[in-house]
Design a protein around this motif. Sequence first.
Motif, PDB file in Angstrom:
ATOM      1  N   HIS A   6      31.983 -38.828  26.522  1.00 36.07           N
ATOM      2  CA  HIS A   6      32.607 -37.820  27.366  1.00 36.07           C
ATOM      3  C   HIS A   6      32.553 -36.463  26.665  1.00 36.07           C
ATOM      4  O   HIS A   6      32.886 -36.350  25.482  1.00 36.07           O
ATOM      5  CB  HIS A   6      34.048 -38.213  27.649  1.00 36.07           C
ATOM      6  N   VAL A   7      32.128 -35.427  27.363  1.00 37.11           N
ATOM      7  CA  VAL A   7      32.028 -34.088  26.804  1.00 37.11           C
ATOM      8  C   VAL A   7      33.399 -33.425  26.857  1.00 37.11           C
ATOM      9  O   VAL A   7      34.001 -33.309  27.924  1.00 37.11           O
ATOM     10  CB  VAL A   7      31.008 -33.244  27.599  1.00 37.11           C
ATOM     11  N   ARG A  33      28.898 -42.782  34.751  1.00 38.30           N
ATOM     12  CA  ARG A  33      28.161 -41.981  33.786  1.00 38.30           C
ATOM     13  C   ARG A  33      28.025 -42.721  32.476  1.00 38.30           C
ATOM     14  O   ARG A  33      28.868 -43.514  32.101  1.00 38.30           O
ATOM     15  CB  ARG A  33      28.885 -40.665  33.561  1.00 38.30           C
ATOM     16  N   ASP A  81      32.465 -28.167  27.501  1.00 34.02           N
ATOM     17  CA  ASP A  81      31.203 -28.034  28.233  1.00 34.02           C
ATOM     18  C   ASP A  81      30.468 -26.755  27.824  1.00 34.02           C
ATOM     19  O   ASP A  81      30.983 -25.933  27.061  1.00 34.02           O
ATOM     20  CB  ASP A  81      31.441 -28.081  29.741  1.00 34.02           C
ATOM     21  N   THR A  82      29.251 -26.581  28.330  1.00 33.74           N
ATOM     22  CA  THR A  82      28.393 -25.474  27.931  1.00 33.74           C
ATOM     23  C   THR A  82      29.023 -24.120  28.237  1.00 33.74           C
ATOM     24  O   THR A  82      28.995 -23.202  27.410  1.00 33.74           O
ATOM     25  CB  THR A  82      27.036 -25.575  28.653  1.00 33.74           C
ATOM     26  N   ARG A  83      29.609 -23.988  29.391  1.00 34.51           N
ATOM     27  CA  ARG A  83      30.226 -22.707  29.773  1.00 34.51           C
ATOM     28  C   ARG A  83      31.348 -22.331  28.810  1.00 34.51           C
ATOM     29  O   ARG A  83      31.451 -21.176  28.376  1.00 34.51           O
ATOM     30  CB  ARG A  83      30.758 -22.823  31.198  1.00 34.51           C
ATOM     31  N   THR A  84      32.168 -23.293  28.451  1.00 33.76           N
ATOM     32  CA  THR A  84      33.278 -23.031  27.530  1.00 33.76           C
ATOM     33  C   THR A  84      32.754 -22.713  26.132  1.00 33.76           C
ATOM     34  O   THR A  84      33.280 -21.829  25.453  1.00 33.76           O
ATOM     35  CB  THR A  84      34.223 -24.245  27.477  1.00 33.76           C
ATOM     36  N   ARG A  85      31.703 -23.418  25.700  1.00 26.95           N
ATOM     37  CA  ARG A  85      31.114 -23.137  24.389  1.00 26.95           C
ATOM     38  C   ARG A  85      30.595 -21.709  24.331  1.00 26.95           C
ATOM     39  O   ARG A  85      30.822 -20.997  23.348  1.00 26.95           O
ATOM     40  CB  ARG A  85      29.969 -24.111  24.097  1.00 26.95           C
TER      41      ARG A  85
END
Length: 144
Positions: free
Chosen positions: A60-61, A56, A64-68
Motif C-alpha cells: 500500500h502506498v 490490488r 502518493d506521487t502528488r504528495t511527494r
Amino acid sequence: MVSIRTEDVSYRKRCYVQALRHTGWTFQRIANDQGLAVSTVYGICNSPATPQREGRCGRHVIIDTRTRRMLVFEATSTAESRRKPLSDIAQEVGIQVSAKTLRDAFAKEGYHRRVARKKPFLNETQRNRGLRFALERHNWTAED
C-alpha cells in the motif's frame, strides 16, 4: 470419481480443457477424457484463460506521487526551508509519517540531502599562485 475443485486444477490442464471446449467438445466428453467432474469442466470453461488477481497487488502506498512532489516543492521553495528537518516540512504540508518514510519519499523524487563540505581557506599567497598558474596557461592548446 475423486472430487477435484476448479482452483486445484493446474494452469496447463485448465488451458487444455478450454482448448477442447473451443474445438467443439461437450462438457461431458471433456470430463470423461480428463477425469474431471462435469461441474469442474464447466467452471474451468466459464473462467478467464489467465488467472485474475483479486484486488490490488503489492504494498500500500502511503505517500502518493502528488504528495511527494508537494513535499519536494515545499522543501526547495526557500533557503530557510532547505535547512529545515524533513519532519517539519511534512508537518507544514499536513502529513504524519515516520522519518524513514519521508526519506524514502524524497529519495523517490530524486531529492537527497548532504552535509555541505567546508570550503578550504585560501590565503593571499595561494590565491596569487593560482591566478599566475591560470594566466600562464590561458592560451595553451590541447597538445600543450
